[in-house]
Scaffold this active site. Sequence first.
Site, PDB file in Angstrom:
ATOM      1  CD  GLN A  67      -8.922  -2.255   5.608  1.00  0.00           C
ATOM      2  OE1 GLN A  67      -9.675  -3.022   5.016  1.00  0.00           O
ATOM      3  NE2 GLN A  67      -9.116  -1.901   6.856  1.00  0.00           N
ATOM      4  CG  ASN A  68      -4.697  -4.667  -2.289  1.00  0.00           C
ATOM      5  OD1 ASN A  68      -3.506  -4.901  -2.439  1.00  0.00           O
ATOM      6  ND2 ASN A  68      -5.642  -5.326  -2.935  1.00  0.00           N
ATOM      7  CB  ALA A  69      -0.454  -5.720   1.295  1.00  0.00           C
ATOM      8  CB  SER A 169      -1.704  -7.484  -2.691  1.00  0.00           C
ATOM      9  OG  SER A 169      -2.601  -7.077  -3.701  1.00  0.00           O
TER      10      SER A 169
END
Length: 191
Positions: A67-69, A169
Amino acid sequence: MRVMKTTLPPDLPDALSARPPALSSTSDTTRKRCFEPVVDASTRLLILGSLPGEKSLALQEYYGNRQNAFWRLMSTVLGVELVGLAYAARLQTLLEHGVGLWDVVAEAQRPGSLDSAIRHRDDNDLPGLLARHPAIRAIGFNGGTAAKLGLKVLGERAARYQIFTLPSSSPAYTLSYLEKSLQWQRLQQTV
């Protein structure tokens, strides 16, 4: 306390394959340790996070939380699709584009993954790393905590570099992806 080992493909540079295991635990007393830096002689941009979160530590990967961009953002910055690549290939692609990774915090106590929970930290030797890699001209801080702590560690040396304080992020930082992406695209001038 659980020690996790990572095995990277043998074709990676020594800087990638020599990292010791990081510690991960949900206990408040366990110290969590960052990964080894991913840099080489051609690194021009160093991206610094604060300290890997639980999912990253469990996977032994920078920005391992899906889920970290981070990997999506860097795909936009570099114009190369990173998300679908194997982890080792992602790191290699960053290096090929002159981008390195590390964290400001070497180790600390932190229950969970939030930066606000970091306690009793020891910082990495950022000045030493930068001295050993003189091609680095720019530093991107991934989030406010990384910037606050990193600029403190660098002190007056920070003036020697082009500094980018970027929105985190992390999924915990609720700025929209589009807004994050617009800020991260400023890094394109350095790669």
